[in-house]
Structure formats: structure tokens, C-alpha cells
Design an enzyme around this catalytic site. Structure first.
Site, mmCIF file in Angstrom:
data_model
loop_
_atom_site.group_PDB
_atom_site.id
_atom_site.type_symbol
_atom_site.label_atom_id
_atom_site.label_comp_id
_atom_site.label_asym_id
_atom_site.label_seq_id
_atom_site.Cartn_x
_atom_site.Cartn_y
_atom_site.Cartn_z
ATOM 1 N N GLY A 13 0.847 -1.203 0.000
ATOM 2 C CA GLY A 13 0.000 0.000 0.000
ATOM 3 C C GLY A 13 0.874 1.242 0.000
ATOM 4 O O GLY A 13 0.603 2.205 0.705
ATOM 5 N N ARG A 16 0.166 5.579 -1.900
ATOM 6 C CA ARG A 16 -0.528 6.771 -1.375
ATOM 7 C C ARG A 16 -0.559 6.726 0.156
ATOM 8 O O ARG A 16 -0.199 5.718 0.765
ATOM 9 C CB ARG A 16 -1.937 6.903 -1.963
ATOM 10 N N VAL A 65 -2.998 -8.235 -0.784
ATOM 11 C CA VAL A 65 -2.398 -9.028 0.301
ATOM 12 C C VAL A 65 -3.363 -10.066 0.877
ATOM 13 O O VAL A 65 -2.949 -10.951 1.625
ATOM 14 C CB VAL A 65 -1.851 -8.139 1.451
ATOM 15 N N ASN A 91 2.192 -2.072 5.447
ATOM 16 C CA ASN A 91 1.448 -0.827 5.687
ATOM 17 C C ASN A 91 -0.007 -0.935 5.243
ATOM 18 O O ASN A 91 -0.879 -0.277 5.831
ATOM 19 C CB ASN A 91 2.147 0.315 4.931
ATOM 20 N N SER A 143 -2.093 0.692 14.810
ATOM 21 C CA SER A 143 -2.854 1.925 15.050
ATOM 22 C C SER A 143 -3.034 2.071 16.554
ATOM 23 O O SER A 143 -3.147 1.074 17.279
ATOM 24 C CB SER A 143 -4.228 1.846 14.397
ATOM 25 N N TYR A 156 -11.743 -2.856 13.249
ATOM 26 C CA TYR A 156 -10.426 -2.243 13.001
ATOM 27 C C TYR A 156 -9.523 -2.381 14.243
ATOM 28 O O TYR A 156 -8.371 -2.817 14.139
ATOM 29 C CB TYR A 156 -10.639 -0.772 12.641
ATOM 30 N N ALA A 157 -10.071 -2.033 15.415
ATOM 31 C CA ALA A 157 -9.274 -2.098 16.651
ATOM 32 C C ALA A 157 -8.846 -3.534 16.938
ATOM 33 O O ALA A 157 -7.694 -3.785 17.317
ATOM 34 C CB ALA A 157 -10.075 -1.530 17.822
ATOM 35 N N ALA A 158 -9.759 -4.492 16.720
ATOM 36 C CA ALA A 158 -9.422 -5.901 16.971
ATOM 37 C C ALA A 158 -8.338 -6.372 16.005
ATOM 38 O O ALA A 158 -7.420 -7.095 16.388
ATOM 39 C CB ALA A 158 -10.677 -6.770 16.841
ATOM 40 N N LYS A 160 -6.004 -4.576 14.643
ATOM 41 C CA LYS A 160 -4.715 -3.974 14.985
ATOM 42 C C LYS A 160 -4.165 -4.552 16.301
ATOM 43 O O LYS A 160 -2.951 -4.694 16.462
ATOM 44 C CB LYS A 160 -4.845 -2.454 15.074
HETATM 45 P P1 NDP Z 1 -4.980 4.833 2.804
HETATM 46 O O1 NDP Z 1 -6.403 4.453 2.725
HETATM 47 O O2 NDP Z 1 -4.577 6.228 2.421
HETATM 48 O O3 NDP Z 1 -4.112 3.797 1.920
HETATM 49 C C1 NDP Z 1 -4.290 2.413 2.106
HETATM 50 C C2 NDP Z 1 -3.326 1.660 1.218
HETATM 51 O O4 NDP Z 1 -3.551 0.263 1.399
HETATM 52 C C3 NDP Z 1 -3.551 1.941 -0.262
HETATM 53 O O5 NDP Z 1 -2.295 2.021 -0.911
HETATM 54 C C4 NDP Z 1 -4.314 0.715 -0.766
HETATM 55 O O6 NDP Z 1 -4.079 0.382 -2.140
HETATM 56 C C5 NDP Z 1 -3.719 -0.358 0.126
HETATM 57 N N1 NDP Z 1 -4.605 -1.519 0.242
HETATM 58 C C6 NDP Z 1 -5.920 -1.548 0.592
HETATM 59 N N2 NDP Z 1 -6.383 -2.817 0.533
HETATM 60 C C7 NDP Z 1 -5.339 -3.593 0.142
HETATM 61 C C8 NDP Z 1 -5.179 -4.980 -0.114
HETATM 62 N N3 NDP Z 1 -6.184 -5.847 -0.012
HETATM 63 N N4 NDP Z 1 -3.954 -5.436 -0.498
HETATM 64 C C9 NDP Z 1 -2.912 -4.580 -0.631
HETATM 65 N N5 NDP Z 1 -3.003 -3.252 -0.424
HETATM 66 C C10 NDP Z 1 -4.201 -2.772 -0.041
HETATM 67 O O7 NDP Z 1 -4.505 4.498 4.271
HETATM 68 P P2 NDP Z 1 -3.428 5.215 5.226
HETATM 69 O O8 NDP Z 1 -2.243 5.581 4.436
HETATM 70 O O9 NDP Z 1 -4.086 6.235 6.026
HETATM 71 O O10 NDP Z 1 -3.091 4.006 6.218
HETATM 72 C C11 NDP Z 1 -1.978 3.170 6.042
HETATM 73 C C12 NDP Z 1 -1.827 2.293 7.263
HETATM 74 O O11 NDP Z 1 -1.737 3.105 8.432
HETATM 75 C C13 NDP Z 1 -3.025 1.366 7.485
HETATM 76 O O12 NDP Z 1 -2.570 0.125 7.959
HETATM 77 C C14 NDP Z 1 -3.828 2.089 8.569
HETATM 78 O O13 NDP Z 1 -4.607 1.200 9.318
HETATM 79 C C15 NDP Z 1 -2.712 2.710 9.375
HETATM 80 N N6 NDP Z 1 -3.122 3.861 10.173
HETATM 81 C C16 NDP Z 1 -3.583 5.023 9.589
HETATM 82 C C17 NDP Z 1 -3.949 6.110 10.372
HETATM 83 C C18 NDP Z 1 -4.401 7.401 9.793
HETATM 84 O O14 NDP Z 1 -4.771 8.287 10.598
HETATM 85 N N7 NDP Z 1 -4.409 7.606 8.504
HETATM 86 C C19 NDP Z 1 -3.858 6.025 11.834
HETATM 87 C C20 NDP Z 1 -3.367 4.773 12.336
HETATM 88 C C21 NDP Z 1 -3.021 3.758 11.530
HETATM 89 P P3 NDP Z 1 -4.822 1.210 -3.341
HETATM 90 O O15 NDP Z 1 -4.077 2.529 -3.402
HETATM 91 O O16 NDP Z 1 -4.656 0.410 -4.584
HETATM 92 O O17 NDP Z 1 -6.253 1.369 -2.929
#
Ligand code: NDP
Length: 246
Positions: A13, A16, A65, A91, A143, A156-158, A160
Site C-alpha cells: 500500500g 498513497r 495481500v 502498511n 494503530s 479495526y481495533a481488533a 490492529k
Molecule cells: P490509505 O487508505 O490512504 O491507503 C491504504 C493503502 O492500502 C492503499 O495504498 C491501498 O491500495 C492499500 N490496500 C488496501 N487494501 C489492500 C489490499 N487488499 N492489499 C494490498 N493493499 C491494499 O490508508 P493510510 O495511508 O491512512 O493508512 C496506512 C496504514 O496506516 C493502514 O494500515 C492504517 O490502518 C494505518 N493507520 C492510519 C492512520 C491514519 O490516521 N491515517 C492512523 C493509524 C493507523 P490502493 O491505493 O490500490 O487502494
């Protein structure tokens, strides 16, 4: 600034959000970075454009994934193309919020599949490769919700909290092979994942954060790069929180 020249890093991921910030941190530190995405072609193209100065060090791969066979194929590809890698950053993550009593069964399973099963698959194949090398760094993006729980985020919490337990267990299994496994646990980071928060909720979150602002992807990346560095050799099974003091 840590030096990752000569190292290959995988960021799931990574095109972005937080993943992009992490991937860019490694590129600036000299690493070759394999970034994965699932469906968002536009974000993948934008990532490539934004980082054109590092073009020869970027490999963008499509990977879901949650698909075991796809993950297995992905690691066969990296083994064949690069021989090995040094760092895996798990990520990729999603949230599908609703209060538990109203939560759709599919929303429970979707979140568990990406945030937990997906990381199990990635770690399983990564560890096989890293054990041969007797060196590796795995960083799982958790998280702060895993510690607090939150209304509307039981799934989500579970997921993480499960990730934190997976991280601790795996760290013990691979410690003698020179592989460290840690979590970085962000609080509220300004990305698309939290863009859809209603204004009232956004304000109430901001009020709770001692630093009174959401974090940046660069601030998360700095912590990931530390844990991925050779200098972090005595840190394993731990969680580094990036929460603005929550
Ligand atoms: P985004 O929604 O901005 O990005 C999520 C990324 O995960 C994207 O690149 C997406 O791919 C990819 N993704 C989604 N589903 C799958 C899958 N099945 N297989 C592979 N890749 C996948 O999320 P964030 O950047 O905000 O979050 C990133 C991480 O940080 C996550 O694990 C989130 O739980 C954690 N987090 C975020 C917080 C926040 O405040 N933003 C706070 C705490 C934790 P695609 O671009 O193709 O859709």
C-alpha cells in the site's frame, strides 16, 4: 538520516497515504523500493511521477495481500528479480466503521482479511526469505486504536490488536536469525483514510491530541526508517507510537 543504499525495501500500500510517505523516505535514503497497490491506478501513476528522480530505484507492483497465492507469487518474483530484500513494511490497511450491532458480517471479515490475514501471508513468505539471509527488518503499521478501542471500530481495533500480538510472537520466533519485527502505531495522520471523518468528530479528535494537530506521513516514515535501520538492532517485538501524545 539512515543510509539504506544497497538495500531493497518492500512497502505494501505504498503508492498513497502513509505508505507513500514511508516509500519516499526510503527512496531519499538510497534504497531500492518495491511499492505495492491494489486498485488505485491513478495513485500509482502519481507516485511514479512525483518520484521520477528515483525512477531506477522504484518497482511498482499490483498485489492484493488478502490473496495467499498472489502473495506467494509476489515473493517468488522478488526472489528471482532481486535475489533477496532487507526490509518489509506491512502498511496496507483498511477501515470499515460501524457500531458493532449494525456491523455487516462482510465488513468484519474484509477488515480482518486485509489488516491481519494479509500481514500473516506477507510475513510467512518474507520470513522464509529473510531467514536464509540471516538479516531482516519487518515493520507492521498498527494503530493507536489497538490500545484504546473506539466506538464504531471494533473490527479495526481488533485487527490492529491482533497485529500487535502477531508482531510480538513472530519477533520471538525469528530473533536468533537476525530478524527484528516491530510495530509503528500511528495516531491520527492526515491521509485519505481519515478524510471522510465528519467535522464534529474531527474536532473532537483534535481536542484530545496533546499536540493539537494530526500527524504527517513524514513523521510516521521517520519512525519506520529508524526501526528498519541497522542501528535499531536491539529493538524487537516492540511498538513505537506516533500519536502526538495521545
Ligand atoms: P490509505 O487508505 O490512504 O491507503 C491504504 C493503502 O492500502 C492503499 O495504498 C491501498 O491500495 C492499500 N490496500 C488496501 N487494501 C489492500 C489490499 N487488499 N492489499 C494490498 N493493499 C491494499 O490508508 P493510510 O495511508 O491512512 O493508512 C496506512 C496504514 O496506516 C493502514 O494500515 C492504517 O490502518 C494505518 N493507520 C492510519 C492512520 C491514519 O490516521 N491515517 C492512523 C493509524 C493507523 P490502493 O491505493 O490500490 O487502494
Amino acid at each position: 538520516m539512515h543510509d539504506f543504499k544497497g538495500q531493497t525495501v518492500i512497502v505494501t500500500g505504498g503508492t498513497r497515504g502513509i505508505g507513500k510517505g514511508i516509500a519516499e523516505g526510503f527512496l531519499k535514503a538510497g534504497a531500492k523500493v518495491i511499492v505495492t497497490y491494489t486498485t488505485n491506478e491513478a495513485a500509482a501513476a502519481q507516485f511514479k511521477q512525483d518520484n521520477s528522480q528515483f525512477a531506477e530505484n522504484i518497482d511498482i507492483q499490483k498485489l492484493d495481500v488478502t490473496k495467499y497465492e498472489e502473495v506467494e507469487k509476489f515473493f517468488k518474483y522478488t526472489d528471482t528479480k532481486y535475489g533477496s530484500f532487507e526490509v518489509l513494511v506491512n502498511n496496507a490497511g483498511i477501515r470499515k466503521d460501524s457500531v458493532l450491532a449494525m456491523m455487516k458480517e462482510s465488513d468484519w471479515h474484509d477488515v480482518m482479511n486485509v489488516n491481519l490475514a494479509g500481514i500473516f501471508y506477507m510475513c510467512k513468505f518474507a520470513v522464509k526469505s529473510l531467514m536464509r539471509k540471516r538479516y531482516g527488518r519487518i515493520i507492521n503499521i498498527s494503530s493507536v486504536m489497538e490500545r484504546y478501542g473506539f466506538e464504531g471500530q471494533a473490527n479495526y481495533a481488533a485487527s490492529k490488536a491482533g497485529l500487535s500480538a502477531l508482531t510480538k510472537s513472530l519477533s520471538k520466533e525469528v530473533a536468533t536469525r537476525g530478524i527484528t519485527v516491530n510495530c509503528v502505531s500511528p495516531g491520527f495522520i492526515a491521509t485519505e483514510l481519515i478524510e471522510d471523518l465528519p467535522d464534529k468528530l474531527r474536532e473532537s479528535y483534535l481536542a484530545r491530541i496533546p499536540l493539537k494537530r494530526f500527524g504527517s506521513t513524514e513523521e510516521v516514515a521517520a519512525c519506520v526508517l529508524f526501526l528498519a535501520s541497522k542501528e535499531a538492532s536491539y529493538v524487537t517485538g516492540s511498538t513505537l507510537e506516533v500519536t502526538g501524545g495521545l
